[in-house]
Motif scaffolding. Structure first.
Motif, PDB file in Angstrom:
ATOM      1  N   LEU A 273       0.818  -1.206   0.000  1.00 22.84           N
ATOM      2  CA  LEU A 273       0.000   0.000   0.000  1.00 22.84           C
ATOM      3  C   LEU A 273       0.855   1.261   0.000  1.00 22.84           C
ATOM      4  O   LEU A 273       1.842   1.360   0.721  1.00 22.84           O
ATOM      5  CB  LEU A 273      -0.929   0.007   1.220  1.00 22.84           C
ATOM      6  CG  LEU A 273      -1.933  -1.151   1.304  1.00 22.84           C
ATOM      7  CD1 LEU A 273      -2.804  -1.003   2.547  1.00 22.84           C
ATOM      8  CD2 LEU A 273      -2.794  -1.215   0.050  1.00 22.84           C
ATOM      9  N   GLU A 274       0.445   2.235  -0.809  1.00 20.37           N
ATOM     10  CA  GLU A 274       1.109   3.539  -0.863  1.00 20.37           C
ATOM     11  C   GLU A 274       0.503   4.458   0.191  1.00 20.37           C
ATOM     12  O   GLU A 274      -0.520   4.128   0.803  1.00 20.37           O
ATOM     13  CB  GLU A 274       0.950   4.138  -2.268  1.00 20.37           C
ATOM     14  CG  GLU A 274       1.539   3.269  -3.366  1.00 20.37           C
ATOM     15  CD  GLU A 274       1.216   3.789  -4.763  1.00 20.37           C
ATOM     16  OE1 GLU A 274       0.719   4.941  -4.867  1.00 20.37           O
ATOM     17  OE2 GLU A 274       1.438   3.053  -5.737  1.00 20.37           O
ATOM     18  N   GLN A 275       1.127   5.628   0.365  1.00 20.64           N
ATOM     19  CA  GLN A 275       0.637   6.537   1.402  1.00 20.64           C
ATOM     20  C   GLN A 275      -0.808   6.967   1.138  1.00 20.64           C
ATOM     21  O   GLN A 275      -1.602   7.121   2.083  1.00 20.64           O
ATOM     22  CB  GLN A 275       1.527   7.779   1.515  1.00 20.64           C
ATOM     23  CG  GLN A 275       1.157   8.636   2.724  1.00 20.64           C
ATOM     24  CD  GLN A 275       2.032   9.856   2.893  1.00 20.64           C
ATOM     25  OE1 GLN A 275       1.756  10.900   2.307  1.00 20.64           O
ATOM     26  NE2 GLN A 275       3.077   9.730   3.694  1.00 20.64           N
ATOM     27  N   LYS A 276      -1.185   7.133  -0.126  1.00 21.18           N
ATOM     28  CA  LYS A 276      -2.562   7.541  -0.418  1.00 21.18           C
ATOM     29  C   LYS A 276      -3.566   6.480   0.047  1.00 21.18           C
ATOM     30  O   LYS A 276      -4.688   6.810   0.457  1.00 21.18           O
ATOM     31  CB  LYS A 276      -2.742   7.816  -1.912  1.00 21.18           C
ATOM     32  CG  LYS A 276      -2.541   6.619  -2.817  1.00 21.18           C
ATOM     33  CD  LYS A 276      -2.721   6.999  -4.278  1.00 21.18           C
ATOM     34  CE  LYS A 276      -2.527   5.797  -5.201  1.00 21.18           C
ATOM     35  NZ  LYS A 276      -2.669   6.177  -6.644  1.00 21.18           N
ATOM     36  N   HIS A 277      -3.158   5.213   0.027  1.00 24.66           N
ATOM     37  CA  HIS A 277      -4.041   4.150   0.493  1.00 24.66           C
ATOM     38  C   HIS A 277      -4.103   4.139   2.018  1.00 24.66           C
ATOM     39  O   HIS A 277      -5.163   3.871   2.603  1.00 24.66           O
ATOM     40  CB  HIS A 277      -3.556   2.801  -0.021  1.00 24.66           C
ATOM     41  CG  HIS A 277      -3.433   2.733  -1.504  1.00 24.66           C
ATOM     42  ND1 HIS A 277      -2.254   2.380  -2.141  1.00 24.66           N
ATOM     43  CD2 HIS A 277      -4.328   3.002  -2.488  1.00 24.66           C
ATOM     44  CE1 HIS A 277      -2.438   2.422  -3.437  1.00 24.66           C
ATOM     45  NE2 HIS A 277      -3.681   2.809  -3.681  1.00 24.66           N
ATOM     46  N   VAL A 278      -2.972   4.430   2.660  1.00 28.55           N
ATOM     47  CA  VAL A 278      -2.959   4.527   4.118  1.00 28.55           C
ATOM     48  C   VAL A 278      -3.913   5.633   4.574  1.00 28.55           C
ATOM     49  O   VAL A 278      -4.672   5.477   5.541  1.00 28.55           O
ATOM     50  CB  VAL A 278      -1.534   4.801   4.645  1.00 28.55           C
ATOM     51  CG1 VAL A 278      -1.557   5.074   6.148  1.00 28.55           C
ATOM     52  CG2 VAL A 278      -0.613   3.624   4.335  1.00 28.55           C
ATOM     53  N   LYS A 279      -3.909   6.740   3.854  1.00 28.61           N
ATOM     54  CA  LYS A 279      -4.815   7.842   4.191  1.00 28.61           C
ATOM     55  C   LYS A 279      -6.276   7.419   4.053  1.00 28.61           C
ATOM     56  O   LYS A 279      -7.133   7.824   4.854  1.00 28.61           O
ATOM     57  CB  LYS A 279      -4.537   9.058   3.288  1.00 28.61           C
ATOM     58  CG  LYS A 279      -3.227   9.755   3.578  1.00 28.61           C
ATOM     59  CD  LYS A 279      -3.048  10.963   2.659  1.00 28.61           C
ATOM     60  CE  LYS A 279      -1.761  11.706   2.953  1.00 28.61           C
ATOM     61  NZ  LYS A 279      -1.588  12.881   2.045  1.00 28.61           N
ATOM     62  N   MET A 280      -6.577   6.601   3.056  1.00 27.10           N
ATOM     63  CA  MET A 280      -7.941   6.077   2.904  1.00 27.10           C
ATOM     64  C   MET A 280      -8.335   5.255   4.119  1.00 27.10           C
ATOM     65  O   MET A 280      -9.474   5.335   4.605  1.00 27.10           O
ATOM     66  CB  MET A 280      -8.037   5.222   1.635  1.00 27.10           C
ATOM     67  CG  MET A 280      -7.906   5.989   0.336  1.00 27.10           C
ATOM     68  SD  MET A 280      -7.976   4.856  -1.086  1.00 27.10           S
ATOM     69  CE  MET A 280      -7.726   6.001  -2.450  1.00 27.10           C
ATOM     70  N   CYS A 281      -7.393   4.459   4.622  1.00 24.53           N
ATOM     71  CA  CYS A 281      -7.647   3.647   5.811  1.00 24.53           C
ATOM     72  C   CYS A 281      -7.914   4.534   7.030  1.00 24.53           C
ATOM     73  O   CYS A 281      -8.804   4.242   7.844  1.00 24.53           O
ATOM     74  CB  CYS A 281      -6.465   2.727   6.100  1.00 24.53           C
ATOM     75  SG  CYS A 281      -6.188   1.433   4.869  1.00 24.53           S
ATOM     76  N   VAL A 282      -7.140   5.611   7.159  1.00 22.89           N
ATOM     77  CA  VAL A 282      -7.315   6.523   8.295  1.00 22.89           C
ATOM     78  C   VAL A 282      -8.690   7.178   8.231  1.00 22.89           C
ATOM     79  O   VAL A 282      -9.412   7.242   9.239  1.00 22.89           O
ATOM     80  CB  VAL A 282      -6.211   7.597   8.316  1.00 22.89           C
ATOM     81  CG1 VAL A 282      -6.435   8.557   9.495  1.00 22.89           C
ATOM     82  CG2 VAL A 282      -4.830   6.966   8.411  1.00 22.89           C
ATOM     83  N   ARG A 283      -9.066   7.651   7.059  1.00 16.42           N
ATOM     84  CA  ARG A 283     -10.385   8.292   6.908  1.00 16.42           C
ATOM     85  C   ARG A 283     -11.505   7.313   7.248  1.00 16.42           C
ATOM     86  O   ARG A 283     -12.483   7.667   7.920  1.00 16.42           O
ATOM     87  CB  ARG A 283     -10.552   8.816   5.486  1.00 16.42           C
ATOM     88  CG  ARG A 283      -9.598   9.945   5.113  1.00 16.42           C
ATOM     89  CD  ARG A 283      -9.932  10.518   3.741  1.00 16.42           C
ATOM     90  NE  ARG A 283      -8.890  11.440   3.289  1.00 16.42           N
ATOM     91  CZ  ARG A 283      -7.958  11.134   2.382  1.00 16.42           C
ATOM     92  NH1 ARG A 283      -7.961   9.941   1.817  1.00 16.42           N
ATOM     93  NH2 ARG A 283      -7.041  12.018   2.035  1.00 16.42           N
ATOM     94  N   ALA A 284     -11.389   6.079   6.763  1.00 15.62           N
ATOM     95  CA  ALA A 284     -12.409   5.066   7.022  1.00 15.62           C
ATOM     96  C   ALA A 284     -12.509   4.759   8.515  1.00 15.62           C
ATOM     97  O   ALA A 284     -13.610   4.606   9.060  1.00 15.62           O
ATOM     98  CB  ALA A 284     -12.091   3.790   6.240  1.00 15.62           C
ATOM     99  N   GLU A 285     -11.368   4.700   9.198  1.00 15.24           N
ATOM    100  CA  GLU A 285     -11.360   4.420  10.629  1.00 15.24           C
ATOM    101  C   GLU A 285     -11.970   5.580  11.414  1.00 15.24           C
ATOM    102  O   GLU A 285     -12.724   5.370  12.384  1.00 15.24           O
ATOM    103  CB  GLU A 285      -9.937   4.143  11.106  1.00 15.24           C
ATOM    104  CG  GLU A 285      -9.811   3.838  12.588  1.00 15.24           C
ATOM    105  CD  GLU A 285     -10.552   2.592  13.026  1.00 15.24           C
ATOM    106  OE1 GLU A 285     -10.853   2.471  14.225  1.00 15.24           O
ATOM    107  OE2 GLU A 285     -10.824   1.727  12.164  1.00 15.24           O
ATOM    108  N   MET A 286     -11.669   6.809  11.026  1.00 12.89           N
ATOM    109  CA  MET A 286     -12.245   7.976  11.698  1.00 12.89           C
ATOM    110  C   MET A 286     -13.763   7.993  11.523  1.00 12.89           C
ATOM    111  O   MET A 286     -14.504   8.253  12.478  1.00 12.89           O
ATOM    112  CB  MET A 286     -11.631   9.265  11.148  1.00 12.89           C
ATOM    113  CG  MET A 286     -10.152   9.438  11.455  1.00 12.89           C
ATOM    114  SD  MET A 286      -9.477  11.045  10.923  1.00 12.89           S
ATOM    115  CE  MET A 286     -10.178  12.136  12.157  1.00 12.89           C
TER     116      MET A 286
END
Length: 342
Positions: A273-286
Motif C-alpha cells: 500500500l502507498e501513502q494515499k491508500h494509508v490515508k484512505m484507511c485513516v479516513r475510514a477508521e475515523m
C-alpha cells in the motif's frame, strides 16, 4: 403431526366434551400453527440457518463492500468478485472454491476474507458456518501433525455435512507446519462425494504472508519502469506466486499436493500500500468511530508510518495494520476539535 394430537388432549382436557366439528377445528388450527412455526422462512428469522440450495450472493452488495472497505487492491477485488460470483451462480460446481490470498501484513487479506464470509453468512466470523483456523493457535506442534490432520478432516467433514456452504479460513499459512494442510486435499478435489458428503458448495480461503516479497518486488519494478500500479495484471504475478509458495520451505504449502494437483483456483496477490491508500484507511477508521474527518490528522497518522524503499518511501511496510493504534494516539486531539466545533 400424529404426535400433536395427544398433546392437545393433555393441555385441553375439556376438548373431549367438544363437538367433533370443534375438535377438528382445534386440531386444524394446531396443525397450521405448527407448520407455520416450523417453516424455514419463519424459523430462520430467529435462528441462523444454512443458506438454501440455489441461494445466490448479492453481486451489488459484494462489490459495494469491496469498493468501500478495501483500498489499493484492484487485482484482489477483480479476481475475488468474479471468482465468488461465478461460483455462487453455478448450480452444480465441480469442486469447492479455493482461494489463496498472499501479501504482506496490513494489505487487506483478513479484511477481504471477512467481507466474503459476511456475504455468504451474514453473521460473518460469528457464524457457526464460518470456521477460522490460526496456524500458531490450532496447529502449534510439529510432532503432532498426524493428529492435526485427523482432527481437521473430522471437523471439516462434520461441518460440511451440517451446512454444504460452509466457509473455512486458514490464517498464518506461512507459519503452518508442512503437510498439515494436505489433509483437506480430498475435499478440494473433483469428487462428487467423499464418504457420502459433497464438498462442492464449500469455500476454502488461505491467508499467507508467503510470496509477499515477490509481490512487492514486482510492484516496485512497475513503479521504476514508469508503469501505473493499476496496469499490474494477475498474469504478471500468479505464476510467480504458485511456484514461489510451492518451493518456500517456510510456507505451509511447501511441496503441497494441493498445489501439485492444481486445486487452488486463484492465487490472489495483495499489493503493497502507498501513502494515499494509508490515508484512505485513516479516513475510514475515523468515520467508523464517528469522528469528522480532519485531513491534518489523516496526514499526521500517515506520516508516522514507515515506508520502503528507504529513499523513495513509496510503500507502507505494515500496510494499514497499525492505523488504529496510531489514531488512538491522536484521540485527544480529535475529541478537542470535535468539542470546539460544537
Amino acid at each position: 403431526m400424529a404426535r400433536s394430537v395427544p398433546l392437545l388432549w393433555v393441555l385441553l382436557p375439556g376438548l373431549a366434551a367438544l363437538e367433533p366439528l370443534s375438535v377438528g377445528l382445534a386440531l386444524g388450527v394446531a396443525s397450521a400453527l405448527t407448520g407455520y412455526l416450523s417453516h424455514p422462512r419463519f424459523y430462520c428469522n430467529y435462528v441462523e440457518c444454512c443458506p438454501r440450495d440455489g441461494q445466490r450472493l448479492n453481486a451489488s452488495a459484494l462489490k459495494a463492500q469491496l469498493d468501500n472497505r478495501l483500498f489499493g487492491q484492484h487485482l484482489a477485488k477483480d479476481v475475488v468478485l468474479k471468482a465468488v460470483l461465478g461460483f455462487s451462480n453455478n448450480p452444480s460446481p465441480k469442486k469447492p472454491l479455493m482461494l489463496s490470498l498472499h501479501g504482506w501484513a496490513g494489505t487487506g487479506k483478513n479484511f477481504l476474507s471477512q467481507i466474503l464470509a459476511e456475504q455468504v453468512h451474514p453473521a460473518g466470523l460469528r457464524s457457526k458456518y464460518v470456521h477460522l483456523f490460526l496456524a500458531t493457535l490450532h496447529f502449534p506442534h510439529h510432532d503432532q501433525v498426524k493428529l492435526y490432520k485427523e482432527q481437521l478432516q473430522n471437523w471439516i467433514r462434520g461441518n460440511v455435512s451440517a451446512c454444504p456452504s460452509s466457509v473455512f479460513i486458514f490464517d498464518e499459512m506461512d507459519k503452518m507446519h508442512p503437510g498439515v494442510i494436505d489433509a483437506i486435499k480430498p475435499f478440494l478435489d473433483y469428487y462428487e462425494e467423499v464418504d457420502g458428503v459433497s464438498y462442492r458448495k464449500a469455500i476454502f480461503i488461505f491467508l499467507s504472508n508467503a510470496g509477499g516479497d515477490l509481490i512487492n518486488k514486482a510492484a516496485l519494478d512497475f513503479w521504476i519502469s514508469g508503469k501505473r500500479r493499476e496496469d499490474i495484471q494477475l498474469k504478471d504475478l500468479e505464476p510467480l506466486l504458485s511456484v514461489g509458495v510451492f518451493n518456500n520451505k517456510n510456507s505451509g504449502l511447501w511441496h503441497s499436493s494441493i498445489i501439485d494437483r492444481n486445486l487452488i483456483d486463484y492465487f490472489v496477490p495483495f499489493l503493497p500500500l502507498e501513502q494515499k491508500h494509508v490515508k484512505m484507511c485513516v479516513r475510514a477508521e475515523m468515520t467508523a468511530r464517528g469522528y469528522a474527518v480532519d485531513e491534518n490528522i489523516v496526514q499526521a497518522v500517515a506520516d508516522e508510518m514507515t515506508y520502503f524503499p528507504k529513499e523513495q518511501r513509496i510503500y507502507s511496510d505494515k500496510g494499514c495494520k497499525t492505523v488504529q493504534a496510531k489514531l488512538d494516539i491522536h484521540e485527544d486531539l480529535v475529541m478537542r476539535e470535535m468539542k470546539a466545533r460544537g
